[in-house]
Motif scaffolding. Structure first.
Motif, PDB file in Angstrom:
ATOM      1  N   TRP A   1     -18.542  38.871   0.077  1.00  0.00           N
ATOM      2  CA  TRP A   1     -18.303  39.217  -1.320  1.00  0.00           C
ATOM      3  C   TRP A   1     -17.388  38.187  -1.974  1.00  0.00           C
ATOM      4  O   TRP A   1     -17.655  37.723  -3.073  1.00  0.00           O
ATOM      5  CB  TRP A   1     -17.691  40.617  -1.407  1.00  0.00           C
ATOM      6  N   GLN A   2     -16.314  37.796  -1.293  1.00  0.00           N
ATOM      7  CA  GLN A   2     -15.363  36.826  -1.842  1.00  0.00           C
ATOM      8  C   GLN A   2     -16.052  35.498  -2.112  1.00  0.00           C
ATOM      9  O   GLN A   2     -15.769  34.825  -3.089  1.00  0.00           O
ATOM     10  CB  GLN A   2     -14.179  36.659  -0.888  1.00  0.00           C
TER      11      GLN A   2
ATOM     12  N   PRO B   1     -23.186  30.076  -1.785  1.00  0.00           N
ATOM     13  CA  PRO B   1     -22.197  30.145  -0.702  1.00  0.00           C
ATOM     14  C   PRO B   1     -22.855  30.542   0.609  1.00  0.00           C
ATOM     15  O   PRO B   1     -23.793  31.337   0.621  1.00  0.00           O
ATOM     16  CB  PRO B   1     -21.238  31.228  -1.179  1.00  0.00           C
ATOM     17  N   PRO B   2     -22.395  29.977   1.706  1.00  0.00           N
ATOM     18  CA  PRO B   2     -22.976  30.357   2.999  1.00  0.00           C
ATOM     19  C   PRO B   2     -22.629  31.806   3.332  1.00  0.00           C
ATOM     20  O   PRO B   2     -21.565  32.286   2.957  1.00  0.00           O
ATOM     21  CB  PRO B   2     -22.314  29.392   3.989  1.00  0.00           C
ATOM     22  N   GLN B   3     -23.513  32.477   3.985  1.00  0.00           N
ATOM     23  CA  GLN B   3     -23.253  33.854   4.400  1.00  0.00           C
ATOM     24  C   GLN B   3     -22.644  33.850   5.790  1.00  0.00           C
ATOM     25  O   GLN B   3     -22.938  32.984   6.600  1.00  0.00           O
ATOM     26  CB  GLN B   3     -24.552  34.678   4.400  1.00  0.00           C
ATOM     27  N   CYS B   4     -21.816  34.817   6.034  1.00  0.00           N
ATOM     28  CA  CYS B   4     -21.117  34.923   7.309  1.00  0.00           C
ATOM     29  C   CYS B   4     -21.803  35.973   8.164  1.00  0.00           C
ATOM     30  O   CYS B   4     -22.041  37.074   7.713  1.00  0.00           O
ATOM     31  CB  CYS B   4     -19.672  35.333   7.039  1.00  0.00           C
ATOM     32  N   SER B   5     -22.135  35.641   9.385  1.00  0.00           N
ATOM     33  CA  SER B   5     -22.671  36.652  10.295  1.00  0.00           C
ATOM     34  C   SER B   5     -21.707  36.901  11.448  1.00  0.00           C
ATOM     35  O   SER B   5     -21.564  38.019  11.910  1.00  0.00           O
ATOM     36  CB  SER B   5     -24.038  36.256  10.814  1.00  0.00           C
TER      37      SER B   5
ATOM     38  N   ALA C   1     -12.764  31.632 -11.371  1.00  0.00           N
ATOM     39  CA  ALA C   1     -11.867  32.469 -12.177  1.00  0.00           C
ATOM     40  C   ALA C   1     -11.678  33.840 -11.545  1.00  0.00           C
ATOM     41  O   ALA C   1     -10.630  34.459 -11.687  1.00  0.00           O
ATOM     42  CB  ALA C   1     -12.426  32.616 -13.583  1.00  0.00           C
ATOM     43  N   GLN C   2     -12.702  34.350 -10.839  1.00  0.00           N
ATOM     44  CA  GLN C   2     -12.607  35.657 -10.202  1.00  0.00           C
ATOM     45  C   GLN C   2     -11.935  35.582  -8.845  1.00  0.00           C
ATOM     46  O   GLN C   2     -11.423  36.555  -8.336  1.00  0.00           O
ATOM     47  CB  GLN C   2     -14.005  36.252  -9.996  1.00  0.00           C
ATOM     48  N   ASN C   3     -11.979  34.410  -8.216  1.00  0.00           N
ATOM     49  CA  ASN C   3     -11.464  34.221  -6.866  1.00  0.00           C
ATOM     50  C   ASN C   3      -9.945  34.150  -6.925  1.00  0.00           C
ATOM     51  O   ASN C   3      -9.386  33.153  -7.345  1.00  0.00           O
ATOM     52  CB  ASN C   3     -12.049  32.942  -6.264  1.00  0.00           C
ATOM     53  N   THR C   4      -9.274  35.205  -6.512  1.00  0.00           N
ATOM     54  CA  THR C   4      -7.816  35.248  -6.550  1.00  0.00           C
ATOM     55  C   THR C   4      -7.187  34.850  -5.223  1.00  0.00           C
ATOM     56  O   THR C   4      -5.996  34.962  -5.047  1.00  0.00           O
ATOM     57  CB  THR C   4      -7.327  36.658  -6.940  1.00  0.00           C
TER      58      THR C   4
ATOM     59  N   ASN D   1     -10.513  46.190  14.538  1.00  0.00           N
ATOM     60  CA  ASN D   1     -11.575  45.308  15.012  1.00  0.00           C
ATOM     61  C   ASN D   1     -12.208  44.682  13.785  1.00  0.00           C
ATOM     62  O   ASN D   1     -12.716  45.383  12.926  1.00  0.00           O
ATOM     63  CB  ASN D   1     -12.609  46.104  15.803  1.00  0.00           C
ATOM     64  N   ARG D   2     -12.164  43.375  13.681  1.00  0.00           N
ATOM     65  CA  ARG D   2     -12.688  42.674  12.515  1.00  0.00           C
ATOM     66  C   ARG D   2     -14.210  42.621  12.593  1.00  0.00           C
ATOM     67  O   ARG D   2     -14.793  41.636  12.974  1.00  0.00           O
ATOM     68  CB  ARG D   2     -12.115  41.272  12.407  1.00  0.00           C
ATOM     69  N   GLY D   3     -14.858  43.710  12.231  1.00  0.00           N
ATOM     70  CA  GLY D   3     -16.310  43.824  12.361  1.00  0.00           C
ATOM     71  C   GLY D   3     -17.046  43.638  11.056  1.00  0.00           C
ATOM     72  O   GLY D   3     -16.684  42.829  10.204  1.00  0.00           O
ATOM     73  N   GLY D   4     -18.099  44.423  10.892  1.00  0.00           N
ATOM     74  CA  GLY D   4     -18.991  44.308   9.750  1.00  0.00           C
ATOM     75  C   GLY D   4     -18.306  44.462   8.411  1.00  0.00           C
ATOM     76  O   GLY D   4     -18.674  43.795   7.434  1.00  0.00           O
ATOM     77  N   ASN D   5     -17.284  45.336   8.317  1.00  0.00           N
ATOM     78  CA  ASN D   5     -16.589  45.494   7.040  1.00  0.00           C
ATOM     79  C   ASN D   5     -15.863  44.217   6.643  1.00  0.00           C
ATOM     80  O   ASN D   5     -15.853  43.839   5.472  1.00  0.00           O
ATOM     81  CB  ASN D   5     -15.607  46.660   7.100  1.00  0.00           C
ATOM     82  N   ALA D   6     -15.252  43.540   7.588  1.00  0.00           N
ATOM     83  CA  ALA D   6     -14.561  42.285   7.286  1.00  0.00           C
ATOM     84  C   ALA D   6     -15.559  41.221   6.852  1.00  0.00           C
ATOM     85  O   ALA D   6     -15.288  40.448   5.931  1.00  0.00           O
ATOM     86  CB  ALA D   6     -13.769  41.813   8.510  1.00  0.00           C
TER      87      ALA D   6
END
Length: 152
Positions: free
Chosen positions: A124-125, A145-149, A131-134, A113-118
């Protein structure tokens, strides 16, 4: 490409029970049916029904369960809501339960279930510098960056 093939949105942080889902895949075999019904994974097949909390509300088990007889080859296929309309992916065909002899024990197909951890991983990404974004995604860092809820 999406104009030719179409796309589906992705829904995160949905309910543990999701009604009216469709699971899609190219299975080579299945549960309780002869393998010949599955056309050696040459044809797309689907199951429709309701996804339910597979962990019986265990907070450490965030899987969804769907009654579905698709087997090997269906893994990685999407589980979507509103199939044929404004579809949203709510899960991905993942695994079945097996006994000690590696035989399927029931007619259920599982997904996480793609919940809070996802959502935490996405947020975080989005904070990483290019340079850090792989992930290969290019984006501007001129604004926060916009936050995802729910990531609809």
């Amino acid at each position: 490409m999406q104009d030719w093939l179409g796309t589906s949105g992705y829904r995160f942080n949905g309910a543990a029970d999701i009604g009216g889902v469709t699971s899609l895949g190219y299975p080579a075999n299945g549960y309780g049916r002869p393998d010949s019904d599955f056309h050696d994974a040459a044809k797309a097949m689907y199951c429709q029904g309701n996804a339910v909390d597979a962990g019986n509300w265990n907070p450490f088990d965030d899987r969804l369960r769907l009654t579905c007889d698709m087997g090997h080859g269906a893994s990685g296929g999407p589980i979507v809501t509103n199939f044929g309309g404004n579809s949203q992916i709510v899960g991905v065909n993942s695994h079945r339960m097996v006994d000690a002899n590696n035989n399927w024990t029931d007619n259920y197909l599982y997904s996480s279930n793609r919940g809070g951890n996802a959502i935490g991983v996405i947020n975080w990404q989005r904070t990483l510098t290019p340079a850090q974004n792989t992930s290969g995604a290019a984006r501007s860092h001129s604004a926060a960056p916009p936050q995802c809820s729910t990531c609809l």
